[in-house]
Design an enzyme around this catalytic site. Structure first.
Site, short mmCIF file in Angstrom:
data_model
loop_
_atom_site.label_atom_id
_atom_site.label_comp_id
_atom_site.label_asym_id
_atom_site.label_seq_id
_atom_site.Cartn_x
_atom_site.Cartn_y
_atom_site.Cartn_z
N GLU A 133 0.89 -1.17 0.02
CA GLU A 133 -0.21 0.07 0.04
C GLU A 133 0.83 1.17 0.10
O GLU A 133 0.58 2.40 -0.69
CB GLU A 133 -1.03 0.08 1.18
CG GLU A 133 -2.22 -1.17 1.12
CD GLU A 133 -3.14 -0.97 2.14
OE1 GLU A 133 -2.90 0.05 3.07
OE2 GLU A 133 -3.85 -1.72 2.49
N LYS A 193 -3.97 -6.66 -2.61
CA LYS A 193 -4.09 -7.81 -1.87
C LYS A 193 -3.00 -8.98 -2.34
O LYS A 193 -2.68 -8.81 -3.58
CB LYS A 193 -5.60 -8.51 -2.28
CG LYS A 193 -6.80 -8.15 -1.47
CD LYS A 193 -6.53 -8.61 -0.10
CE LYS A 193 -7.46 -8.13 0.82
NZ LYS A 193 -7.62 -7.44 1.91
N ASP A 250 -9.02 0.25 -0.54
CA ASP A 250 -7.97 1.08 -0.20
C ASP A 250 -7.41 2.37 -0.91
O ASP A 250 -7.04 3.27 -0.20
CB ASP A 250 -6.63 -0.18 -0.76
CG ASP A 250 -6.64 -1.38 0.12
OD1 ASP A 250 -6.93 -1.31 1.23
OD2 ASP A 250 -6.10 -2.39 -0.40
#
Length: 143
Positions: free
Chosen positions: A29, A87, A68
């Site tokens: 991320e 993911k 996200d």
């Protein structure tokens, strides 16, 4: 202990939300934050700023999913919005059936079911707005 960091953007004006509260729950991320922040054709982006209700298939209750990223970018064909979920590739596929129902296998099946419900809700949310829902994995990130 799970990874957690705060991302401080170089271009806070591009962030749609409170740029002082960008939380990264993985290094992947964090890589996406950096990419969104530093890529010129990305106009606006946000992280976990959208709340989408979904029904959890395990407890049959309504929960809230926070995707996200939402990324708005411009290319030769115009402006586009992508909702992105980051993911591990393993979590983007249904677990293979096992003869023995181990705790690990049961957790994988539960995770798969919950993710499917979240992603269905995200797809519907995006379709209503003319956006695209994308799931990216370590392969997309070049890892």
């Amino acid at each position: 202990m799970a990874y957690r960091s705060v991302y401080n953007p170089k271009n806070p004006q591009k962030y749609a939300g409170d740029a002082s509260k960008i939380v990264c729950r993985s290094l992947w991320e964090r890589n996406v934050c950096k990419f969104c922040d530093e890529t010129p054709h990305i106009i606006k982006w946000s992280s976990e700023e959208i709340a989408i209700p979904y029904v959890n298939p395990i407890d049959k209750k309504v929960h809230t999913y926070y995707p996200d990223f939402l990324v708005q970018f411009k290319n030769n064909s115009g402006t586009h919005n992508w909702m992105i979920e980051v993911k591990p590739k393993k979590q983007t596929r249904e677990p293979e059936q096992q003869k023995r129902k181990t705790k690990k296998y049961i957790n994988e099946v539960v995770t798969w079911g919950v993710n499917q419900a979240k992603w269905k809700a995200a797809n519907e949310y995006c379709l209503d707005r003319g956006w695209e829902f994308k799931i990216i994995t370590e392969e997309h990130l070049g890892l």
